[in-house]
Scaffold this motif. Structure first.
Motif, PDB file in Angstrom:
ATOM      1  N   ALA A 236      -9.547  -8.917 -24.985  1.00 58.54           N
ATOM      2  CA  ALA A 236      -9.806  -8.962 -23.549  1.00 58.54           C
ATOM      3  C   ALA A 236      -7.803  -8.985 -23.313  1.00 58.54           C
ATOM      4  O   ALA A 236      -7.654  -8.558 -21.971  1.00 58.54           O
ATOM      5  CB  ALA A 236     -10.387  -8.601 -22.932  1.00 58.54           C
ATOM      6  N   ALA A 237      -8.076 -10.059 -23.587  1.00 57.76           N
ATOM      7  CA  ALA A 237      -6.605 -10.466 -22.965  1.00 57.76           C
ATOM      8  C   ALA A 237      -5.173  -9.882 -22.934  1.00 57.76           C
ATOM      9  O   ALA A 237      -3.625  -9.775 -22.303  1.00 57.76           O
ATOM     10  CB  ALA A 237      -6.722 -12.617 -23.391  1.00 57.76           C
ATOM     11  N   TYR A 238      -5.222  -9.687 -24.294  1.00 57.92           N
ATOM     12  CA  TYR A 238      -3.906  -8.724 -24.850  1.00 57.92           C
ATOM     13  C   TYR A 238      -3.731  -7.395 -23.728  1.00 57.92           C
ATOM     14  O   TYR A 238      -2.923  -6.870 -23.572  1.00 57.92           O
ATOM     15  CB  TYR A 238      -4.461  -8.354 -26.811  1.00 57.92           C
ATOM     16  N   ILE A 239      -5.135  -6.956 -23.739  1.00 60.16           N
ATOM     17  CA  ILE A 239      -5.218  -5.778 -22.542  1.00 60.16           C
ATOM     18  C   ILE A 239      -4.849  -6.566 -21.045  1.00 60.16           C
ATOM     19  O   ILE A 239      -4.263  -5.570 -20.791  1.00 60.16           O
ATOM     20  CB  ILE A 239      -6.666  -5.101 -22.462  1.00 60.16           C
ATOM     21  N   THR A 240      -5.449  -7.453 -21.380  1.00 62.13           N
ATOM     22  CA  THR A 240      -5.007  -7.601 -19.748  1.00 62.13           C
ATOM     23  C   THR A 240      -2.841  -8.078 -19.136  1.00 62.13           C
ATOM     24  O   THR A 240      -2.504  -7.906 -18.603  1.00 62.13           O
ATOM     25  CB  THR A 240      -5.569  -8.912 -19.257  1.00 62.13           C
ATOM     26  N   LEU A 241      -2.646  -8.019 -20.714  1.00 61.95           N
ATOM     27  CA  LEU A 241      -1.427  -9.105 -19.918  1.00 61.95           C
ATOM     28  C   LEU A 241      -0.485  -7.354 -20.816  1.00 61.95           C
ATOM     29  O   LEU A 241       0.203  -7.273 -19.941  1.00 61.95           O
ATOM     30  CB  LEU A 241      -1.056  -9.329 -22.349  1.00 61.95           C
ATOM     31  N   VAL A 249       5.074  -7.809 -15.159  1.00 58.33           N
ATOM     32  CA  VAL A 249       5.552  -9.273 -15.974  1.00 58.33           C
ATOM     33  C   VAL A 249       7.035  -8.570 -16.446  1.00 58.33           C
ATOM     34  O   VAL A 249       6.901  -7.214 -17.306  1.00 58.33           O
ATOM     35  CB  VAL A 249       4.941  -9.557 -16.562  1.00 58.33           C
ATOM     36  N   LYS A 250       8.138  -9.582 -16.824  1.00 59.68           N
ATOM     37  CA  LYS A 250       9.128  -9.085 -17.303  1.00 59.68           C
ATOM     38  C   LYS A 250       9.240  -9.197 -18.635  1.00 59.68           C
ATOM     39  O   LYS A 250       7.916  -9.477 -19.552  1.00 59.68           O
ATOM     40  CB  LYS A 250      10.432 -10.111 -17.270  1.00 59.68           C
ATOM     41  N   LEU A 251       9.566  -8.772 -19.939  1.00 62.74           N
ATOM     42  CA  LEU A 251       9.675  -7.966 -21.131  1.00 62.74           C
ATOM     43  C   LEU A 251       9.325  -9.614 -21.477  1.00 62.74           C
ATOM     44  O   LEU A 251       8.404  -9.923 -23.011  1.00 62.74           O
ATOM     45  CB  LEU A 251      10.961  -7.100 -21.882  1.00 62.74           C
ATOM     46  N   PHE A 252      10.479 -10.724 -21.785  1.00 61.50           N
ATOM     47  CA  PHE A 252      10.383 -11.685 -22.711  1.00 61.50           C
ATOM     48  C   PHE A 252       9.330 -12.964 -21.998  1.00 61.50           C
ATOM     49  O   PHE A 252       8.759 -12.831 -23.332  1.00 61.50           O
ATOM     50  CB  PHE A 252      11.938 -12.631 -21.852  1.00 61.50           C
ATOM     51  N   PRO A 253       8.873 -13.244 -21.264  1.00 63.86           N
ATOM     52  CA  PRO A 253       7.514 -13.731 -21.103  1.00 63.86           C
ATOM     53  C   PRO A 253       6.941 -13.061 -21.206  1.00 63.86           C
ATOM     54  O   PRO A 253       5.907 -13.810 -22.213  1.00 63.86           O
ATOM     55  CB  PRO A 253       7.501 -13.868 -19.273  1.00 63.86           C
ATOM     56  N   THR A 254       6.192 -11.555 -21.272  1.00 63.18           N
ATOM     57  CA  THR A 254       5.284 -10.836 -21.918  1.00 63.18           C
ATOM     58  C   THR A 254       5.550 -11.034 -23.337  1.00 63.18           C
ATOM     59  O   THR A 254       4.126 -11.303 -24.190  1.00 63.18           O
ATOM     60  CB  THR A 254       5.555  -9.370 -21.822  1.00 63.18           C
ATOM     61  N   LEU A 255       6.228 -10.635 -24.171  1.00 63.88           N
ATOM     62  CA  LEU A 255       6.606 -11.454 -25.879  1.00 63.88           C
ATOM     63  C   LEU A 255       6.517 -13.106 -25.655  1.00 63.88           C
ATOM     64  O   LEU A 255       5.605 -12.980 -26.521  1.00 63.88           O
ATOM     65  CB  LEU A 255       7.706 -11.112 -26.100  1.00 63.88           C
ATOM     66  N   LEU A 261      -0.864 -15.701 -27.741  1.00 68.16           N
ATOM     67  CA  LEU A 261      -2.124 -15.342 -28.342  1.00 68.16           C
ATOM     68  C   LEU A 261      -2.813 -14.775 -29.634  1.00 68.16           C
ATOM     69  O   LEU A 261      -4.019 -14.834 -30.284  1.00 68.16           O
ATOM     70  CB  LEU A 261      -2.873 -14.082 -27.054  1.00 68.16           C
ATOM     71  N   ALA A 262      -1.219 -14.678 -30.425  1.00 68.07           N
ATOM     72  CA  ALA A 262      -1.484 -13.634 -31.961  1.00 68.07           C
ATOM     73  C   ALA A 262      -2.202 -15.092 -32.921  1.00 68.07           C
ATOM     74  O   ALA A 262      -3.301 -14.594 -33.661  1.00 68.07           O
ATOM     75  CB  ALA A 262       0.001 -13.821 -32.104  1.00 68.07           C
ATOM     76  N   LEU A 263      -1.975 -16.347 -32.909  1.00 73.01           N
ATOM     77  CA  LEU A 263      -2.648 -16.908 -33.641  1.00 73.01           C
ATOM     78  C   LEU A 263      -4.156 -16.965 -33.657  1.00 73.01           C
ATOM     79  O   LEU A 263      -5.110 -16.791 -34.500  1.00 73.01           O
ATOM     80  CB  LEU A 263      -1.309 -17.981 -33.833  1.00 73.01           C
ATOM     81  N   PRO A 264      -4.305 -17.377 -32.223  1.00 73.18           N
ATOM     82  CA  PRO A 264      -5.681 -17.791 -32.294  1.00 73.18           C
ATOM     83  C   PRO A 264      -6.568 -16.335 -32.191  1.00 73.18           C
ATOM     84  O   PRO A 264      -7.910 -16.426 -32.739  1.00 73.18           O
ATOM     85  CB  PRO A 264      -6.181 -18.482 -30.577  1.00 73.18           C
ATOM     86  N   THR A 265      -6.021 -15.608 -31.611  1.00 75.55           N
ATOM     87  CA  THR A 265      -6.797 -13.928 -31.749  1.00 75.55           C
ATOM     88  C   THR A 265      -6.683 -14.067 -33.192  1.00 75.55           C
ATOM     89  O   THR A 265      -8.222 -13.204 -33.949  1.00 75.55           O
ATOM     90  CB  THR A 265      -5.643 -13.141 -31.310  1.00 75.55           C
ATOM     91  N   TYR A 266      -6.444 -13.826 -34.557  1.00 75.45           N
ATOM     92  CA  TYR A 266      -6.271 -13.735 -36.312  1.00 75.45           C
ATOM     93  C   TYR A 266      -7.130 -14.388 -36.189  1.00 75.45           C
ATOM     94  O   TYR A 266      -8.102 -14.011 -37.306  1.00 75.45           O
ATOM     95  CB  TYR A 266      -4.629 -14.420 -36.722  1.00 75.45           C
ATOM     96  N   LEU A 267      -7.566 -16.054 -35.910  1.00 73.34           N
ATOM     97  CA  LEU A 267      -8.139 -16.746 -37.180  1.00 73.34           C
ATOM     98  C   LEU A 267      -9.833 -16.732 -36.174  1.00 73.34           C
ATOM     99  O   LEU A 267     -10.585 -16.610 -37.118  1.00 73.34           O
ATOM    100  CB  LEU A 267      -7.891 -18.293 -35.867  1.00 73.34           C
TER     101      LEU A 267
END
Length: 281
Positions: A236-241, A249-255, A261-267
């Motif tokens: 849901a956080a990814y969808i909100t982002l 929101v600008k591109l670089f802050p979004t990335l 969020l990538a590592l905790p989502t995977y784990l």
């Protein structure tokens, strides 16, 4: 050394020199004063040696191509060499009373001072204001006093075709400044914006339809509630982002947020799936 072309600055300097001359125990003496007018080839057109208080008995003519050279020695009344704190040659126009002061530089090899009106200085100060000028030495020493020595007159001859500049100051309102702001961009019709907004929502509706077609349900989430809830929360956080990026929101802050969020989502996803597999076995 900066040229002094203000009559007020020169007047102030003369006042200081006069004060020093009256308060000091000794005074400045100008010796071996020589006034020369030279050709560029080195030939002398005019030369006169002066001893204070003698002045020039003729009026030499000065052109841009025939520079004026004034040299002198600075001594005390005891005939000892003196290093000056200020050495200027003053030029005052006889008619307009405008003044120009040019510095005299020290010549170490001869322990004397020399001032020459170069072609650049002639055009800058005298080219547009020709005429007869009164020439004087303005010498000053903080320890030994000062000296104002009137050398006489010289005539500055302007080249043919040179027009005298008139220094006039005009007071009054300035022209009105008109600002032209950027015109607003023409935006499409509101229906076009709504149509493309609806297209953005279509993939999400397709996602929900695909889940319903495959028979996906949340009944099994209770087998590992903590990991499943955290994993779905990160999704849901990814969808909100993604929505935030679409809103503004600008591109670089979004990335940057996506990488965080990538590592905790995977784990958490790996943990929740592994627990469900263990309980099924």
């Amino acid at each position: 050394m900066k040229l002094l072309d203000s009559k007020w600055a020169l007047a102030g300097l003369c006042a200081v020199v006069g004060l020093l001359g009256t308060t000091a125990n000794a005074s400045v003496v100008a010796k071996n004063v020589v006034v020369k007018v030279m050709e560029r080839t080195g030939d002398k057109l005019f030369e006169k040696a002066l001893e204070y208080p003698a002045t020039l008995d003729t009026v030499p003519k000065i052109k841009a191509t025939t520079p004026l050279i004034i040299s002198f020695d600075s001594q005390t009344v005891n005939d000892t060499s003196l290093v000056l704190d200020q050495a200027l040659v003053s030029f005052q126009h006889v008619d307009t009373k405008n003044e120009v002061a040019l510095p005299a530089r020290a010549v170490k090899s001869t322990e004397s001072y020399k001032m020459d009106v170069s072609r650049k200085n002639f055009r800058l100060h005298f080219g547009s204001a020709p005429g007869v000028y009164n020439v004087a030495l303005v010498l000053g020493s903080f320890k030994q006093g000062g000296l104002f020595y009137d050398l006489g007159n010289v005539e500055m001859v302007a080249p043919k075709g040179t027009k005298e500049k008139k220094h006039e100051v005009a007071y009054g309102p300035k022209p009105e400044i008109h600002h032209r702001f950027a015109e607003p961009q023409k935006m499409p019709n509101i229906l076009v914006s709504l149509f493309f907004t609806g297209l953005v929502v279509v993939p999400f509706i397709g996602l929900l339809g695909g889940w319903a077609y495959l028979g996906v349900n949340a009944d099994k989430l209770q087998m590992e509630p903590v990991g499943s809830v955290v994993f779905m929360g990160l999704i849901a956080a990814y969808i909100t982002l993604a929505i935030s990026y679409w809103i503004g929101v600008k591109l670089f802050p979004t990335l940057t947020y996506a990488l965080v969020l990538a590592l905790p989502t995977y784990l958490t996803g790996q943990y929740a799936l592994s627990k469900r597999i263990e309980k099924r076995i």
